[in-house]
Enzyme design. Sequence first.
Site, PDB file in Angstrom:
ATOM      1  N   CYS A 126      -8.910   0.016  -1.784  1.00  0.00           N
ATOM      2  CA  CYS A 126      -7.541   0.216  -1.894  1.00  0.00           C
ATOM      3  C   CYS A 126      -7.507   1.463  -0.914  1.00  0.00           C
ATOM      4  CB  CYS A 126      -8.199   1.619  -3.224  1.00  0.00           C
ATOM      5  SG  CYS A 126      -7.866   0.502  -4.370  1.00  0.00           S
ATOM      6  N   HIS A 172      -2.394   7.098  -2.332  1.00  0.00           N
ATOM      7  CA  HIS A 172      -2.969   6.362  -2.923  1.00  0.00           C
ATOM      8  C   HIS A 172      -2.726   6.311  -4.105  1.00  0.00           C
ATOM      9  CE1 HIS A 172      -4.996   2.127  -4.544  1.00  0.00           C
ATOM     10  NE2 HIS A 172      -5.909   3.207  -5.008  1.00  0.00           N
ATOM     11  N   ASN A 224      -2.300   0.341  -9.470  1.00  0.00           N
ATOM     12  CA  ASN A 224      -3.144   0.426  -8.618  1.00  0.00           C
ATOM     13  C   ASN A 224      -2.728  -0.839  -7.916  1.00  0.00           C
ATOM     14  OD1 ASN A 224      -4.722   0.675  -7.076  1.00  0.00           O
ATOM     15  ND2 ASN A 224      -6.471   1.651  -8.202  1.00  0.00           N
TER      16      ASN A 224
END
Length: 332
Positions: free
Chosen positions: A124, A259, A289
Site C-alpha cells: 500500500c 492512504h 482500500n
Amino acid sequence: MSQYPGTAEPLLRRATLTGLGHYLPRNIVSNADLSQRVDTSDEWITERTGIRQRHFASPDETAGFMAAQAAREALKAAGVEAQALDAIILATSTPDQAFPATAVHVQAALGAKRAFGFDISAACSGFIFGLSVADSMIRSGQVNNVLVIGSEVYSRILNFEDRGTCVLFGDGAGAALLQARDVPRSGPGILSTHLHSDGTLADILYVDGAVGQRDKSGFLVMNGREVFRHAVNLLASAVNEALLAHDLTAKDIDWLVPHQANRRIIDGVGKKLGLPPERVVITVDAHANTSAASIPLALWQAVNDGRIKAGQLILLEALGGGLTWGSALLRL
Ligand code: COA
C-alpha cells in the site's frame, strides 16, 4: 528558459505534478451486495472502516489495463504526448505477470517508445515509494517526464472465506505525471519523501505465496488488530518527519491525502496531528482500500472536484505490508 523571469532566487530542479488520471472498474459492489456473499453487514463494515462500496475488476480489467487508462488521462490532463515520457514507474502487488513488469505493458499500450518501465513492490506504500524514485531520478537530471502509477486488483487475492479481510479492499488505478521544472524554493514540486520498512513485521500483512511458492493459497492474510496498532503511530511519525524536514507544522498543510485503508486509521492520524477533518481527503467510503492506487485516486478526486488547488501544500502518507510506510510533501 526560466518560467520565472525576474525572480531573484536561484531556481531549483524539481519534480512537479502536472497531470492526474484514474480508472475505476465498472462493477460497483456495495456492502449490502457483499453481505449476500459473505457473513457480514453494511453496519459492521461502515462502523469499523467507513467503507460503503468498492469496485471489483472484471477479467479484462487487469492492473496493466487499468494503469494504461489512468495514464492516458494523466497525460491528457497535462497536454503531454506519450512519446515525451522517459519512464513509467508502476506500483502494484497484483501485477499481470511475474515478469515482464506490468509497466512495460503500459508502455506498449501508450506507445511510449522512449520510456523505460519497471514495477515497484511496496504494497500500500507503493505510490509513495514510486514518487520517491521518480523524484530522485528527476532531481539527478536522469529523466524529465515520468509517470508514477498505482494499479491494483486486490479482488483477485482476497479470500472470500475470511470476512475480516475481504470486505476491506477494492480495485482501481491512479496515475500522476511528474515533470522536471526549474522553480523557486516557494514554487511547485515534490519537496521531500520519507521511506521506511520493518521486515520483522512482515507476518502481520502479506500475500500467502507467489509464483516461486505455488503450493500456497495466494490469498491476502492480515492480523487487523496488529496492523491497526502500528498504523496510527508509524503514519503520524512519518508525517511529522516530513514536517520537521521543512520546519513546518500541521497548520501549514493545506491537505492531508492519506492512504485510504480505514476511516478510523485516517481519523486517528488526523487527530494526532491536530488536523481538522475538513483538510483531510477521504475516498475510502467509495473506493475501499485500493492499496498502491489509493493515494493517486484520492488526489485525482480532490483535484478534479476543485478542493485541491494549484499552489497548495499537500502531505501524503501510507502504510502497508512489509511493513512499509512513508510520507511525501509536495506543492501543487
Ligand atoms: N463482518 C462482521 N463481523 C466481522 C467481520 C465482518 N466483515 N470481520 C470480523 N468480524 C467479527 C469478528 O469475527 C469478531 O467477532 P467475535 O468477537 O464474535 O469473534 C468481531 O467482528 C471483532 O473482530 P476483530 O477482528 O477483533 O475486529 P476489529 O475491531 O479489530 O476490526 C478491522 C477489524 C480489520 C476493521 C480492524 O482491525 C482494522 O481496521 N485493522 C486495520 C486493517 C487495515 O486497514 N489494513 C490495511 C492496512 S494497509
